[in-house]
Design a protein around this motif. Sequence first.
Motif, mmCIF file in Angstrom:
data_model
loop_
_atom_site.group_PDB
_atom_site.id
_atom_site.type_symbol
_atom_site.label_atom_id
_atom_site.label_comp_id
_atom_site.label_asym_id
_atom_site.label_seq_id
_atom_site.Cartn_x
_atom_site.Cartn_y
_atom_site.Cartn_z
ATOM 1 N N LEU A 62 0.811 -1.207 0.000
ATOM 2 C CA LEU A 62 0.000 0.000 0.000
ATOM 3 C C LEU A 62 0.853 1.270 0.000
ATOM 4 O O LEU A 62 0.568 2.190 -0.777
ATOM 5 N N PRO A 63 1.927 1.350 0.816
ATOM 6 C CA PRO A 63 2.785 2.549 0.740
ATOM 7 C C PRO A 63 3.414 2.736 -0.642
ATOM 8 O O PRO A 63 3.533 3.868 -1.124
ATOM 9 N N ASP A 64 3.796 1.612 -1.297
ATOM 10 C CA ASP A 64 4.347 1.708 -2.653
ATOM 11 C C ASP A 64 3.308 2.257 -3.632
ATOM 12 O O ASP A 64 3.627 3.064 -4.508
ATOM 13 N N ILE A 65 2.076 1.798 -3.475
ATOM 14 C CA ILE A 65 1.006 2.249 -4.363
ATOM 15 C C ILE A 65 0.736 3.735 -4.151
ATOM 16 O O ILE A 65 0.624 4.506 -5.109
ATOM 17 N N VAL A 66 0.656 4.140 -2.885
ATOM 18 C CA VAL A 66 0.381 5.549 -2.570
ATOM 19 C C VAL A 66 1.496 6.451 -3.096
ATOM 20 O O VAL A 66 1.223 7.481 -3.730
ATOM 21 N N SER A 67 2.756 6.052 -2.882
ATOM 22 C CA SER A 67 3.849 6.881 -3.393
ATOM 23 C C SER A 67 3.885 6.861 -4.919
ATOM 24 O O SER A 67 4.232 7.866 -5.548
ATOM 25 N N ALA A 80 -4.406 0.946 -7.915
ATOM 26 C CA ALA A 80 -5.347 1.604 -7.001
ATOM 27 C C ALA A 80 -6.785 1.415 -7.487
ATOM 28 O O ALA A 80 -7.689 1.160 -6.681
ATOM 29 N N GLY A 81 -7.000 1.509 -8.789
ATOM 30 C CA GLY A 81 -8.333 1.276 -9.341
ATOM 31 C C GLY A 81 -8.801 -0.148 -9.110
ATOM 32 O O GLY A 81 -9.973 -0.389 -8.785
#
Length: 128
Positions: A62-67, A80-81
Amino acid sequence: MSETNEQRQERQQKDILEVELAVSRWLRVGVVLSAAVIIVGLVLFFMEGSSGYPGSSYPHSLPDIVSGIASFKPYAVITAGLILLILTPVLRVAISIWVFVREGDKLYTGITTLVLLILIISFILGKA
């Protein structure tokens, strides 16, 4: 003046219909929102010509996706979608718990809460 049995049943049916409409709206919103996010990710992918990540790597946490989203990396946006799409029916289960609590149906509240817990545990264990 007390409510007759027929009036009570009619009111309950009306309440059930309203809840079903609200749930269907949330499901539609979730699907449309996730599709829009995926489309944005695809547009970014076609504009950049790459995933935004080296080689065949992609965001795993999740942190990788957010960044990655903050950096406008196409694979992160698409991921994310997809996460939004997966969470849409989970939201439906959570709404169902609220509905059953409101109706005072303890059996279905318990069953649905158990289903939500199983979903959450499966997400946590699936990451391991």
